[in-house]
Design a protein around this motif. Structure first.
Motif: not given
Length: 415
Positions: A36, A68, A89, A93, A339-341, A362, A364
């Motif tokens: 991350l 991410c 975050i 997950t 969110y997971l970018r 979450l 994606i």
């Protein structure tokens, strides 16, 4: 799947980072690695050396499987907010088994003891902290004094080293969220965090040293440094130098002008809405255009006993981005999930994404145009700060401005 997570800036990714991932995988027997990573703005309140996609690709080439973005609302903030947002975050997950982080001490037991006191905030600790603040101590010094009364071991070394400070905040966030993620800390190898003089050695240079070699927009300088960089980077040095060729060496000048403009048009009552504001700071800010000719002048003029340099940098970046204290509080709320970018990945990274998607906790994001429907209004607001800070990076750091690159650039797939 045995998933190892790391929270990082990779500014830039170097041999020490690769060693950390390899050693952590060895100790935990992890099969997959999720990183991350900070985006356009790093935790000390400055723009990153290079764009986030280049840094993410370097991390995958160096040993990560999936990289991410840590949203700006966490990445550009103090250690406490940086750590708590990242842990939020990783918890969401639903499949992270271990979290690895570096520390100067390498002593997980001592760091955990401090983190537990900070997480519980007993009445005795709060009373000692309040007493220290009333005596005029800065918050870090008052907190250290209150902690020392709760412990028998000396705290000075543990609370002054930057990686120890973040390590404690990670552990505190894990405890407060009752996370199932198991922490592991590795003693920092090679040069100290703030070391800025590069010497011939085993390749474990600090990121500060490497940034001194990599000059944005100055190709002859970076070419002369290539021989040294090839020993320090676990991937082709050209990946960074080619990215830096598109950057301007005048980022500080450009940001200075933006800040002066913001100070000229922003009334004092609005300056009071900035995060990290203290009483009277708005008047000090309004006086800056008259006495400061450079970005360093602005930082020097505000740096004081109660306002450390890193906090000043974060405050000025918040001013440039029009980021308010109200927004910082909103995204720290327990009921907010980000969110997971996705920035970069390899084949094992795809396996991680499939595992996270099955948890359904979450969103994606791989394509911002099509993925917007996955987000709540609050998540879209959080994402807007990532888009804005990427725009600011392009405006101030790149030779040619690219509008909303977040909507144009997809994740980097490393084969």
């Amino acid at each position: 799947m045995n998933l190892l997570a790391v929270i990082a800036e990779y500014n830039p990714f170097h041999q020490g980072h690769r060693w950390q991932l390899e050693e952590a995988r060895r100790r935990t027997e992890a099969t997959h690695t999720l990183a991350l990573m900070s985006g356009a703005v790093v935790q000390r309140g400055a723009f990153a050396l290079a764009d986030k996609w280049t840094r993410a690709k370097a991390a995958v080439l160096g040993g990560a499987d999936l990289v991410c973005e840590l949203p700006y609302v966490y990445a550009g903030q103090s250690a406490e907010f940086f750590a708590s947002g990242a842990i939020k975050i990783l918890n969401a997950t639903g499949c992270c088994d271990h979290l690895v982080f570096g520390s100067e001490s390498g002593d997980l037991e001592s760091l955990s003891e401090i983190a537990e006191i900070l997480a519980l905030e007993t009445p005795a600790f709060r009373a000692d902290l309040k007493a220290g603040l009333s005596r005029g101590l800065s918050f870090p010094k008052a907190r250290a004094a209150a902690l020392q009364k709760q412990l028998t071991q000396p705290l000075e070394a543990l609370l002054t080293a930057p990686n120890n400070i973040l390590a404690i905040e990670y552990l505190k966030a894990l405890k407060k969220s009752q996370s199932a993620i198991a922490p592991i800390t590795l003693r920092r190898q090679g040069a100290a965090y703030h070391a800025d003089t590069l010497s011939d050695g085993d390749g474990f240079a600090s990121a500060t040293q490497l940034r001194g070699l990599l000059t944005p927009g100055n190709i002859p300088e970076t070419q002369r440094a290539l021989a040294v960089l090839k020993k320090q980077l676990p991937y082709p040095a050209e990946l960074l130098t080619e990215a830096l060729a598109h950057l301007s060496p005048d980022r500080d000048i450009s940001l200075y002008k933006t800040l002066i403009h913001r100070l000229l048009i922003t009334p004092p009552e609005q300056l009071r809405q900035l995060p990290y504001w203290e009483p009277g700071l708005e008047f000090a800010l309004k006086a800056l255009p008259e006495c400061c000719a450079t970005l360093e002048d602005l930082i020097d003029a505000l740096t004081a006993k109660h306002l450390p340099r890193s906090r000043v940098r974060r405050l000025l970046m918040a001013l440039a981005a029009d980021f308010k204290a109200e927004a910082l509080r909103a995204f720290q709320a327990p009921d907010f999930t980000p969110y997971l970018r996705v920035l970069a990945f390899n084949s094992r990274g795809q396996e991680i994404l499939r595992a996270i998607k099955k948890q359904e906790g979450l969103p994606i994001l791989t394509n911002l145009h099509s993925n917007q429907t996955l987000l709540t209004p609050a998540q879209r607001r959080c994402l807007a700060w990532d888009v804005l800070t990427t725009d600011l990076f392009s405006l101030h750091c790149e030779k040619k401005y690219t509008h909303h690159r977040d909507y144009l650039q997809g994740p980097v797939r490393v084969i």
